[in-house]
Design a protein around this motif. Structure first.
Motif, PDB file in Angstrom:
ATOM      1  N   VAL A   9      -3.145  10.686  11.278  1.00 22.22           N
ATOM      2  CA  VAL A   9      -1.720  11.020  11.372  1.00 22.22           C
ATOM      3  C   VAL A   9      -0.822   9.863  10.954  1.00 22.22           C
ATOM      4  CG1 VAL A   9      -2.063  12.759  13.161  1.00 22.22           C
ATOM      5  CG2 VAL A   9      -1.572  10.399  13.811  1.00 22.22           C
ATOM      6  N   ILE A  10      -1.426   8.754  10.539  1.00 21.24           N
ATOM      7  CA  ILE A  10      -0.643   7.606  10.087  1.00 21.24           C
ATOM      8  C   ILE A  10      -0.538   7.660   8.572  1.00 21.24           C
ATOM      9  CG2 ILE A  10      -0.555   5.094   9.934  1.00 21.24           C
ATOM     10  CD1 ILE A  10      -2.168   5.007  12.544  1.00 21.24           C
ATOM     11  N   SER A  11       0.686   7.629   8.062  1.00 13.97           N
ATOM     12  CA  SER A  11       0.864   7.620   6.607  1.00 13.97           C
ATOM     13  C   SER A  11       1.053   6.188   6.125  1.00 13.97           C
ATOM     14  CB  SER A  11       2.043   8.487   6.201  1.00 13.97           C
ATOM     15  OG  SER A  11       3.250   7.911   6.623  1.00 13.97           O
ATOM     16  N   PHE A  12       0.393   5.866   5.020  1.00 16.52           N
ATOM     17  CA  PHE A  12       0.435   4.537   4.427  1.00 16.52           C
ATOM     18  C   PHE A  12       1.137   4.608   3.082  1.00 16.52           C
ATOM     19  CE2 PHE A  12      -3.147   4.050   7.246  1.00 16.52           C
ATOM     20  CZ  PHE A  12      -3.100   2.724   7.636  1.00 16.52           C
ATOM     21  N   ASP A  13       2.049   3.705   2.851  1.00 17.06           N
ATOM     22  CA  ASP A  13       2.628   3.504   1.527  1.00 17.06           C
ATOM     23  C   ASP A  13       2.189   2.124   1.073  1.00 17.06           C
ATOM     24  OD1 ASP A  13       3.964   5.939   1.459  1.00 17.06           O
ATOM     25  OD2 ASP A  13       5.719   5.109   2.459  1.00 17.06           O
ATOM     26  N   TYR A  14       1.200   2.091   0.184  1.00 14.46           N
ATOM     27  CA  TYR A  14       0.609   0.839  -0.298  1.00 14.46           C
ATOM     28  C   TYR A  14       1.214   0.528  -1.660  1.00 14.46           C
ATOM     29  CZ  TYR A  14      -3.087  -2.372  -1.905  1.00 14.46           C
ATOM     30  OH  TYR A  14      -3.785  -3.455  -2.378  1.00 14.46           O
ATOM     31  N   GLU A  15       1.740  -0.677  -1.808  1.00 11.39           N
ATOM     32  CA  GLU A  15       2.314  -1.087  -3.083  1.00 11.39           C
ATOM     33  C   GLU A  15       1.707  -2.422  -3.507  1.00 11.39           C
ATOM     34  OE1 GLU A  15       6.645  -1.827  -5.127  1.00 11.39           O
ATOM     35  OE2 GLU A  15       6.500  -0.625  -3.297  1.00 11.39           O
ATOM     36  N   ASN A  16       1.043  -2.403  -4.650  1.00 12.23           N
ATOM     37  CA  ASN A  16       0.389  -3.589  -5.183  1.00 12.23           C
ATOM     38  C   ASN A  16       1.441  -4.519  -5.781  1.00 12.23           C
ATOM     39  OD1 ASN A  16      -1.080  -5.490  -6.562  1.00 12.23           O
ATOM     40  ND2 ASN A  16      -2.351  -4.022  -7.648  1.00 12.23           N
ATOM     41  N   ARG A  17       1.482  -5.743  -5.314  1.00  9.11           N
ATOM     42  CA  ARG A  17       2.411  -6.759  -5.829  1.00  9.11           C
ATOM     43  C   ARG A  17       1.649  -7.873  -6.543  1.00  9.11           C
ATOM     44  NH1 ARG A  17       7.925  -5.466  -4.965  1.00  9.11           N
ATOM     45  NH2 ARG A  17       7.978  -4.130  -3.146  1.00  9.11           N
ATOM     46  N   TYR A  18       0.424  -7.600  -6.997  1.00  4.40           N
ATOM     47  CA  TYR A  18      -0.467  -8.506  -7.726  1.00  4.40           C
ATOM     48  C   TYR A  18      -1.019  -9.640  -6.878  1.00  4.40           C
ATOM     49  CZ  TYR A  18       1.089  -5.806 -11.648  1.00  4.40           C
ATOM     50  OH  TYR A  18       1.382  -4.763 -12.465  1.00  4.40           O
TER      51      TYR A  18
END
Length: 111
Positions: A75-84
């Motif tokens: 039920v946990i939503s993740f927004d993963y953003e690669n910043r290198y």
């Protein structure tokens, strides 16, 4: 440029390379977050006084925190953003406050 200046530049390049090589993937971030939630459930620091439903659910989870963390992961939503050199992660759940995290050097730091 003197010896000290070159040493600083080489150290910065090495640190950037290490950060790039050790940035956790999405799967690793999920595992690190699950472990962090399991620890917070075990010591009781994650239970919010404002949310009665979350208190009840998480209090029941104190028996087996690791299994409960696996169930809550759904039920946990993740927004993963690669910043290198690092990654930013935003998490949202009906049970917890939203969190902002930074994943770098095989670690997950959340506030």
């Amino acid at each position: 440029m003197g010896f000290l200046g070159k040493l600083v530049i080489y150290a910065l390049i090495a640190a950037a390379g290490a950060a790039f090589a050790t940035r956790p993937s999405v799967e690793e971030v999920r595992e690190l977050y699950r472990d962090m939630v399991a620890e917070e459930i075990a010591d009781g620091s994650i239970i919010s006084a404002e949310n009665g439903a979350a208190q009840t659910a998480l209090a029941a989870c104190q028996v087996t925190p690791a299994n409960c963390a696996r169930l809550l992961e759904g039920v946990i939503s993740f927004d993963y953003e690669n910043r290198y050199l690092f990654a930013t992660v935003e998490t949202r759940s009906p049970f917890f406050e939203p969190r902002s995290c930074i994943a770098a050097f095989e670690r997950l730091l959340c506030r």
